[in-house]
Design a protein around this motif. Structure first.
Motif, mmCIF file in Angstrom:
data_model
loop_
_atom_site.group_PDB
_atom_site.id
_atom_site.type_symbol
_atom_site.label_atom_id
_atom_site.label_comp_id
_atom_site.label_asym_id
_atom_site.label_seq_id
_atom_site.Cartn_x
_atom_site.Cartn_y
_atom_site.Cartn_z
ATOM 1 N N LYS A 111 0.824 -1.209 0.000
ATOM 2 C CA LYS A 111 0.000 0.000 0.000
ATOM 3 C C LYS A 111 0.857 1.257 0.000
ATOM 4 O O LYS A 111 0.584 2.206 -0.752
ATOM 5 C CB LYS A 111 -0.910 -0.001 1.235
ATOM 6 C CG LYS A 111 -1.678 1.303 1.424
ATOM 7 C CD LYS A 111 -2.476 1.289 2.718
ATOM 8 C CE LYS A 111 -3.151 2.647 2.958
ATOM 9 N NZ LYS A 111 -3.920 2.652 4.233
ATOM 10 N N TRP A 112 1.921 1.276 0.798
ATOM 11 C CA TRP A 112 2.699 2.493 0.997
ATOM 12 C C TRP A 112 3.872 2.625 0.027
ATOM 13 O O TRP A 112 4.276 3.739 -0.322
ATOM 14 C CB TRP A 112 3.203 2.573 2.433
ATOM 15 C CG TRP A 112 2.111 2.794 3.429
ATOM 16 C CD1 TRP A 112 1.385 1.835 4.094
ATOM 17 C CD2 TRP A 112 1.589 4.046 3.870
ATOM 18 N NE1 TRP A 112 0.468 2.419 4.921
ATOM 19 C CE2 TRP A 112 0.570 3.779 4.807
ATOM 20 C CE3 TRP A 112 1.900 5.381 3.585
ATOM 21 C CZ2 TRP A 112 -0.153 4.785 5.448
ATOM 22 C CZ3 TRP A 112 1.186 6.390 4.219
ATOM 23 C CH2 TRP A 112 0.175 6.086 5.134
ATOM 24 N N TYR A 113 4.438 1.487 -0.407
ATOM 25 C CA TYR A 113 5.610 1.534 -1.285
ATOM 26 C C TYR A 113 5.266 1.280 -2.756
ATOM 27 O O TYR A 113 6.102 1.502 -3.630
ATOM 28 C CB TYR A 113 6.656 0.512 -0.833
ATOM 29 C CG TYR A 113 7.485 0.961 0.336
ATOM 30 C CD1 TYR A 113 8.737 1.548 0.154
ATOM 31 C CD2 TYR A 113 7.039 0.813 1.646
ATOM 32 C CE1 TYR A 113 9.507 1.963 1.226
ATOM 33 C CE2 TYR A 113 7.799 1.228 2.729
ATOM 34 C CZ TYR A 113 9.027 1.798 2.506
ATOM 35 O OH TYR A 113 9.785 2.209 3.583
ATOM 36 N N HIS A 114 4.102 0.738 -3.009
ATOM 37 C CA HIS A 114 3.633 0.503 -4.374
ATOM 38 C C HIS A 114 4.527 -0.480 -5.140
ATOM 39 O O HIS A 114 4.755 -0.333 -6.339
ATOM 40 C CB HIS A 114 3.504 1.820 -5.145
ATOM 41 C CG HIS A 114 2.747 2.879 -4.403
ATOM 42 N ND1 HIS A 114 1.401 2.753 -4.107
ATOM 43 C CD2 HIS A 114 3.151 4.064 -3.852
ATOM 44 C CE1 HIS A 114 0.999 3.820 -3.437
ATOM 45 N NE2 HIS A 114 2.034 4.625 -3.268
ATOM 46 N N HIS A 115 5.070 -1.462 -4.412
ATOM 47 C CA HIS A 115 5.817 -2.569 -5.003
ATOM 48 C C HIS A 115 5.267 -3.863 -4.420
ATOM 49 O O HIS A 115 4.666 -3.876 -3.342
ATOM 50 C CB HIS A 115 7.312 -2.498 -4.664
ATOM 51 C CG HIS A 115 8.015 -1.291 -5.180
ATOM 52 N ND1 HIS A 115 8.149 -1.013 -6.520
ATOM 53 C CD2 HIS A 115 8.661 -0.287 -4.535
ATOM 54 C CE1 HIS A 115 8.825 0.108 -6.667
ATOM 55 N NE2 HIS A 115 9.144 0.570 -5.476
ATOM 56 N N GLU A 116 5.515 -4.954 -5.124
ATOM 57 C CA GLU A 116 5.192 -6.256 -4.543
ATOM 58 C C GLU A 116 6.108 -6.498 -3.343
ATOM 59 O O GLU A 116 7.303 -6.198 -3.381
ATOM 60 C CB GLU A 116 5.389 -7.369 -5.580
ATOM 61 C CG GLU A 116 4.998 -8.746 -5.062
ATOM 62 C CD GLU A 116 5.198 -9.826 -6.101
ATOM 63 O OE1 GLU A 116 5.077 -11.021 -5.751
ATOM 64 O OE2 GLU A 116 5.485 -9.476 -7.275
ATOM 65 N N ALA A 117 5.555 -7.035 -2.263
ATOM 66 C CA ALA A 117 6.312 -7.208 -1.022
ATOM 67 C C ALA A 117 7.193 -8.442 -1.073
ATOM 68 O O ALA A 117 6.983 -9.369 -1.859
ATOM 69 C CB ALA A 117 5.352 -7.310 0.161
ATOM 70 N N ALA A 118 8.189 -8.457 -0.195
ATOM 71 C CA ALA A 118 9.050 -9.627 -0.026
ATOM 72 C C ALA A 118 8.257 -10.785 0.556
ATOM 73 O O ALA A 118 7.174 -10.598 1.135
ATOM 74 C CB ALA A 118 10.212 -9.288 0.899
ATOM 75 N N GLN A 209 5.897 7.023 3.022
ATOM 76 C CA GLN A 209 6.091 5.600 3.320
ATOM 77 C C GLN A 209 6.676 5.333 4.703
ATOM 78 O O GLN A 209 6.676 4.194 5.174
ATOM 79 C CB GLN A 209 6.969 4.943 2.243
ATOM 80 C CG GLN A 209 8.423 5.385 2.228
ATOM 81 C CD GLN A 209 8.657 6.610 1.358
ATOM 82 O OE1 GLN A 209 7.721 7.340 1.039
ATOM 83 N NE2 GLN A 209 9.906 6.842 0.980
ATOM 84 N N HIS A 210 7.165 6.373 5.367
ATOM 85 C CA HIS A 210 7.705 6.178 6.716
ATOM 86 C C HIS A 210 6.628 6.217 7.798
ATOM 87 O O HIS A 210 6.901 5.893 8.955
ATOM 88 C CB HIS A 210 8.779 7.218 7.012
ATOM 89 C CG HIS A 210 10.059 6.978 6.264
ATOM 90 N ND1 HIS A 210 11.031 7.953 6.109
ATOM 91 C CD2 HIS A 210 10.533 5.882 5.629
ATOM 92 C CE1 HIS A 210 12.039 7.460 5.406
ATOM 93 N NE2 HIS A 210 11.749 6.207 5.102
ATOM 94 N N ILE A 211 5.401 6.617 7.448
ATOM 95 C CA ILE A 211 4.317 6.650 8.432
ATOM 96 C C ILE A 211 4.069 5.270 9.041
ATOM 97 O O ILE A 211 4.067 5.124 10.274
ATOM 98 C CB ILE A 211 3.030 7.227 7.805
ATOM 99 C CG1 ILE A 211 3.221 8.714 7.495
ATOM 100 C CG2 ILE A 211 1.828 7.012 8.729
ATOM 101 C CD1 ILE A 211 2.078 9.337 6.723
ATOM 102 N N PRO A 212 3.841 4.213 8.249
ATOM 103 C CA PRO A 212 3.570 2.911 8.863
ATOM 104 C C PRO A 212 4.761 2.347 9.625
ATOM 105 O O PRO A 212 4.593 1.588 10.582
ATOM 106 C CB PRO A 212 3.196 2.026 7.676
ATOM 107 C CG PRO A 212 3.836 2.674 6.488
ATOM 108 C CD PRO A 212 3.755 4.148 6.770
#
Length: 345
Positions: A111-118, A209-212
């Motif tokens: 949601k915050w980085y707009h990339h697929e997660a690890a 993206q540092h909020i979460p």
């Protein structure tokens, strides 16, 4: 100990290379740059002329695993999540300076980085590398996810008070300002000299993206939900972060009481410096160093605590903390290679 840096031509990477050059126990073996393969570092950064003639190479996982014992990932977000597991699975110590492994929730990252997660298994393995708070976990790990620059300044300023339940967790407001090096070396209109000079601009309001990342750690350490207001601003200077933080106190503590609490909390942590009553830190006071300086004002009229926290975003906010984490992990003196006196003026 032989080290490799992947993503070796960005600002955080070149600062990491500068620090490692002076480290008593680390030798820089390999610098990987996909875009600059075949050049030498001094070709890209002339200030390294006659100091470092390191060739920039392409990525060869097998070769790096054979020659390096620790790999630093100074890549943009969305890259290290695919590269790092190949090194970790071969027993290489990995320290990631990107945001790919900081958030424990895959959904939150996407949601915050707009990339697929690890993959979740690697998110669970990663130790959050806020050196002063998680040194015990870091010491036992070989996979460190380095904190972001804004979270470092914010969390060091808030955690002692939050852990003791002194603040209303729903009242925290963070007014954060950063120099342009935090945006990286890539060219953009927003960091063009004519756009940033003599200008002050807010950006990513409600969407940073540092909020979460900040909320995740505050919630974990307080045991209660935390929602922050976080506003970031770009200021016309090269380095530095200042976070001015406001929060309602559950029961009023004086400025002197807060200073004494924080001095005791960070007594054994050489890189956090607490300012005396009546003095507040500035970004120039930590320029080029691994220090975090923190000052306080307890406002009796409003019942609010004001905390001012400053770091150099490229050192304590990135590369310096990465080396500090390596020192902790290896059982070396925590300050090895990092006792640079701040540059002033």
């Amino acid at each position: 100990m032989k080290a490799a840096v992947i993503g070796g031509t960005g600002y955080s990477a070149i600062e990491l290379i500068r620090i490692l050059h002076h480290h008593p126990y680390v030798e820089l073996e390999t610098v990987v740059s996909h875009s600059k393969t075949g050049n030498e570092l001094q070709d890209i950064y002339p200030h390294l002329t006659s100091i470092m003639q390191t060739p920039l190479t392409g990525l060869d996982v097998e070769e790096i695993c054979h020659t390096a014992e620790v790999v630093f990932f100074a890549t943009p977000s969305g890259i290290s999540k695919d590269l790092l597991p190949g090194f970790l699975n071969k027993g290489v110590t990995c320290i990631d300076l990107s945001g790919d492994f900081r958030l424990k929730s895959r959904e939150s990252y996407e949601k915050w980085y707009h990339h697929e997660a690890a993959e979740e298994s690697y998110l669970n393995q990663a130790v959050y590398g806020l050196s002063e708070i998680y040194s015990e976990q870091i010491r036992k790990s070989s996979f460190i996810s380095n904190p972001g620059c804004y979270p470092t300044a914010t969390l060091l300023a808030l955690l002692p008070a939050v852990q003791k339940g002194l603040l209303n967790n729903q009242s925290i407001i963070i007014d954060a300002k950063s120099g342009v090096s935090g945006a990286g070396r890539g060219l953009s209109l927003g960091t063009h000299y004519g756009e940033i000079n003599e200008n002050l601009r807010a950006y990513k309001l409600g969407a940073h993206q540092h909020i979460p990342e900040i909320e995740q750690i505050l919630q974990h350490e307080s045991g209660n939900p935390v929602t922050i207001s976080f506003s970031t601003h770009l200021v016309p200077m090269t380095r530095g972060i200042m976070c001015t933080i406001y929060a309602d106190m559950n029961s009023f503590k004086t400025t002197k009481e807060m200073i004494e609490l924080y001095e005791a909390y960070f007594e054994k942590h050489p890189f956090v410096r607490i300012r005396k009553e009546g003095t507040l830190p500035s970004t120039k006071g930590v320029y080029g160093s691994n220090y975090c300086d923190i000052g306080f004002y307890a406002d009796e009229r409003t019942g609010r605590l004001v905390i001012v926290s400053v770091i150099d975003n490229l050192v304590k906010g990135a590369s310096g903390q990465a080396v500090q984490n390596l020192n902790i992990l290896k059982g070396w003196d925590e300050t090895s290679g990092l006792l640079h006196v701040p540059m002033y003026p």
